[in-house]
Design a protein around this motif. Structure first.
Motif, mmCIF file in Angstrom:
data_model
loop_
_atom_site.group_PDB
_atom_site.id
_atom_site.type_symbol
_atom_site.label_atom_id
_atom_site.label_comp_id
_atom_site.label_asym_id
_atom_site.label_seq_id
_atom_site.Cartn_x
_atom_site.Cartn_y
_atom_site.Cartn_z
ATOM 1 N N SER A 32 -6.253 -2.946 4.565
ATOM 2 C CA SER A 32 -6.180 -4.186 5.483
ATOM 3 C C SER A 32 -4.937 -4.248 5.895
ATOM 4 O O SER A 32 -4.350 -5.294 6.645
ATOM 5 C CB SER A 32 -6.104 -5.539 4.185
ATOM 6 N N GLY A 33 -3.855 -3.181 5.438
ATOM 7 C CA GLY A 33 -2.296 -3.119 6.054
ATOM 8 C C GLY A 33 -1.480 -3.699 5.144
ATOM 9 O O GLY A 33 -0.175 -3.898 5.319
ATOM 10 N N ARG A 34 -1.863 -4.309 3.940
ATOM 11 C CA ARG A 34 -0.927 -4.772 2.922
ATOM 12 C C ARG A 34 -0.121 -3.841 2.061
ATOM 13 O O ARG A 34 0.862 -3.956 1.714
ATOM 14 C CB ARG A 34 -1.727 -5.684 1.840
ATOM 15 N N LEU A 35 -0.813 -2.607 2.100
ATOM 16 C CA LEU A 35 0.028 -1.346 1.745
ATOM 17 C C LEU A 35 -0.167 -0.309 2.666
ATOM 18 O O LEU A 35 -1.106 0.001 3.639
ATOM 19 C CB LEU A 35 -0.749 -0.617 0.434
ATOM 20 N N ARG A 36 1.101 0.172 3.208
ATOM 21 C CA ARG A 36 1.491 0.905 4.640
ATOM 22 C C ARG A 36 1.824 2.245 4.190
ATOM 23 O O ARG A 36 2.258 2.523 2.770
ATOM 24 C CB ARG A 36 2.295 0.252 5.456
ATOM 25 N N THR A 37 1.908 3.211 5.040
ATOM 26 C CA THR A 37 2.273 4.429 5.099
ATOM 27 C C THR A 37 3.821 4.691 4.149
ATOM 28 O O THR A 37 4.555 3.960 4.681
ATOM 29 C CB THR A 37 2.254 5.286 6.304
ATOM 30 N N GLY A 38 3.862 5.301 3.198
ATOM 31 C CA GLY A 38 5.198 5.326 2.503
ATOM 32 C C GLY A 38 5.580 4.328 1.424
ATOM 33 O O GLY A 38 6.553 4.551 0.794
ATOM 34 N N ASP A 39 4.707 3.318 1.332
ATOM 35 C CA ASP A 39 4.991 2.227 0.214
ATOM 36 C C ASP A 39 4.756 2.848 -1.031
ATOM 37 O O ASP A 39 3.610 3.657 -1.379
ATOM 38 C CB ASP A 39 3.759 1.250 0.518
ATOM 39 N N ALA A 40 5.582 2.558 -2.007
ATOM 40 C CA ALA A 40 5.342 3.292 -3.347
ATOM 41 C C ALA A 40 4.637 2.203 -4.275
ATOM 42 O O ALA A 40 4.430 1.085 -4.176
ATOM 43 C CB ALA A 40 6.842 3.156 -3.862
ATOM 44 N N LEU A 41 3.719 3.007 -5.142
ATOM 45 C CA LEU A 41 2.811 2.247 -5.829
ATOM 46 C C LEU A 41 3.390 2.459 -7.114
ATOM 47 O O LEU A 41 4.482 3.182 -7.509
ATOM 48 C CB LEU A 41 1.449 3.155 -6.102
ATOM 49 N N PRO A 42 3.142 1.271 -8.173
ATOM 50 C CA PRO A 42 3.734 1.227 -9.566
ATOM 51 C C PRO A 42 3.418 2.488 -10.383
ATOM 52 O O PRO A 42 2.347 3.085 -9.926
ATOM 53 C CB PRO A 42 2.890 0.241 -10.085
ATOM 54 N N ALA A 43 4.183 2.929 -11.119
ATOM 55 C CA ALA A 43 3.919 3.968 -11.947
ATOM 56 C C ALA A 43 2.691 3.755 -12.948
ATOM 57 O O ALA A 43 2.437 2.589 -13.224
ATOM 58 C CB ALA A 43 5.076 4.255 -13.070
ATOM 59 N N SER A 44 1.822 4.815 -13.367
ATOM 60 C CA SER A 44 0.553 4.616 -13.818
ATOM 61 C C SER A 44 0.875 3.588 -15.190
ATOM 62 O O SER A 44 -0.093 2.869 -15.623
ATOM 63 C CB SER A 44 0.182 5.732 -14.286
#
Length: 510
Positions: A32-44
């Motif tokens: 959807s584009g809400r997460l984009r290239t290079g965006d960091a995800l939360p640690a597991s």
């Protein structure tokens, strides 16, 4: 931008495994584009805590997403969205075409004071609070300032001043720093599912300034503003200074009672077609803490579009949610340019920062910018650059994660202590989110709130009555807005015990 909480909702009763649900929903956020290239995800570990699942579920979901080429992981940089092919996911669809016609500028003179009008309360300066270590203060709206990472913030300020040139030290753009607006755009997209370009974001001197500009911009003589009942007295003062009629509409457990708007407006002698602005706090209604349901959100957007009204979404306390269910912002819906989304960093960082923002539909950008320019010219630029750095380096996301854990502990202790001392004679609402709860002492019916305040103060406890926030139907039992963010668990335990003694004395049970 550093990682923030993801909008993921798990169905624990369904047939799909939790691991697959996490995998599918992260992939959908990327598509959807809400997460984009290079965006960091939360640690597991952080995401597992947020969703209330084992860390193994998140680790395996991340592994699947890396295998699919959606995520990438490198030592020292965490898990991020992988670089997507040129024909990869497109951005979110537009929320609709802009409504034609420019917004009407209608700065209005103050309305004369009407002492008989419960909506109108003349402004009085708030009392100066003398902080004492001996006073147990359950004041709402104050974050845990002692836990703020001052040293890390000082580093961002130092770096911002080190980079500052003549432009940054002079009269900057009225709309705000480009760097900060870019970070806010990423932040609301990532954590609130609001897809907006930096050009549609205005930086303001806190959320209050954004509300003031919007009401002056959108309403004039003969217009109607709809507000929630109950609501904050400061909000009623802001809208009461306009030339519009202010009409309160009740809320219930699902939020604003949209179906009642027309009848309430007519009962006040006005035409529903004259409603130009509807103010709501859907993420954590003030002061009840209710979260607006999905059905009410859709109904409100449909009503606003049909009546040509603008919905002002104050995203109050959205950052601190303590349940697995977390709805996106109202502005994330397909609202056809009817929603203005307002937020602030006062509760997440510190009130003295005085930085807020408004996410505007395209047709409101220039009118808003014009009023912002003549109001105060600009919000201090170097502070904006420091905040942009604080967000971009991940310090903001880490701070939110730490504070969510801290507030969850303090909230749990408050609820436990209230039920320990009052049992079935207390009713609590708003515990799912935010930094306060609404507490009603059902066993003290007939006792004035002021009496409990007086007896609690004599024991070194400050509590704050909530009846003044209700316009049409104040509570029958003594009700208080109880903040807990700035108190340690030990002081919460002590404070509730002393409050319980005060209530027992007020009811003649001591």
């Amino acid at each position: 931008m550093g990682s923030a909480e993801l909008l993921i909702t798990l169905d624990r009763q369904g047939n799909t495994t939790l691991q697959q649900q996490v995998c599918d929903q992260v992939a959908a956020l990327v598509r959807s584009g809400r997460l984009r290239t290079g965006d960091a995800l939360p640690a597991s570990r952080e995401l597992a805590q947020q969703l209330g699942v084992s860390r193994t579920v998140i680790i395996r979901a991340y592994e699947l997403l890396r295998a699919q080429g959606i995520l990438t992981a490198r030592r020292g940089s965490g898990t991020r969205v992988a670089e997507l092919p040129s024909d990869g996911p497109a951005g979110l669809p537009s929320n609709g075409t802009a409504r034609s016609g420019p917004a009407r500028l209608a700065p209005a003179p103050p309305r004369p004071t009407d002492e008989g009008d419960p909506l109108w309360q003349p402004w009085e300066p708030p009392p100066v609070l003398r902080h004492s270590h001996n006073v147990l203060d359950f004041r709402h709206g104050t974050p845990a300032l002692s836990a703020f990472p001052v040293a890390r913030w000082r580093q961002s300020l130092h770096d911002a001043y080190g980079r500052a040139d003549a432009v940054a030290l002079g009269y900057g753009p009225a709309e705000g720093s480009e760097a900060l607006r870019t970070q806010i755009a990423a932040l609301v997209r990532y954590s609130r599912a609001v897809d907006s370009s930096p050009e549609h974001i205005m930086v303001t001197g806190g959320a209050t300034q954004a509300l003031d500009i919007l009401v002056r911009m959108l309403v004039g003589p003969g217009d109607v503003v709809v507000i929630e009942d109950p609501s904050h007295t400061v909000l009623r003062q802001i809208f009461g200074c306009s030339a519009a009629a202010v009409v309160p509409v009740p809320v219930d457990e699902e939020g604003l009672r949209v179906a009642d708007i027309d009848a309430r407006v007519r009962a006040h002698g006005h035409d529903p077609g004259k409603v130009k602005l509807v103010y709501v706090t859907p993420s954590h209604q003030f002061p009840t803490g209710f979260i607006m349901s999905q059905a009410r959100r859709r109904a409100l957007l449909a009503w606003a579009y049909e009546h040509g009204a603008t919905v002002l979404e104050d995203d109050y306390h959205n950052e601190f949610t303590f349940t697995a269910e977390r709805l996106p912002a109202l502005a994330a819906e397909r609202h056809r340019d009817t929603v203005v989304h307002v937020g602030s960093f006062s509760k997440t960082l510190f009130p003295a920062l005085r930085i807020g923002y408004a996410v505007l539909p395209p047709h409101l950008v220039q009118p808003f910018l014009g009023l912002k320019w003549i109001t105060d010219r600009l919000t201090p630029t170097v502070s904006q650059e420091a905040l942009a750095d604080f967000i971009a380096t991940g310090a903001y996301a880490r701070h939110i994660s730490r504070m969510t854990r801290l507030y969850r502990q303090r909230r749990r202790r408050l609820l436990e202590a209230l039920y320990e001392h009052f049992g079935a004679e207390v009713r609590i609402s708003g515990e799912a989110a935010g930094l306060h709860v609404l507490v009603t002492f059902t066993g003290a019916r007939g006792v004035p709130e002021e009496r409990i305040v007086e007896l609690a103060a004599g024991r070194g406890v400050r509590v704050y009555p909530a009846s003044g926030y209700f316009i049409l139907d104040p509570p029958a039992e003594p009700t208080f807005l109880v903040g807990y963010a700035a108190l340690t668990t030990a002081r919460i335990t002590e404070g509730v015990a002393l409050l319980a003694a005060a209530v027992r004395e007020a009811t003649g049970r001591s």
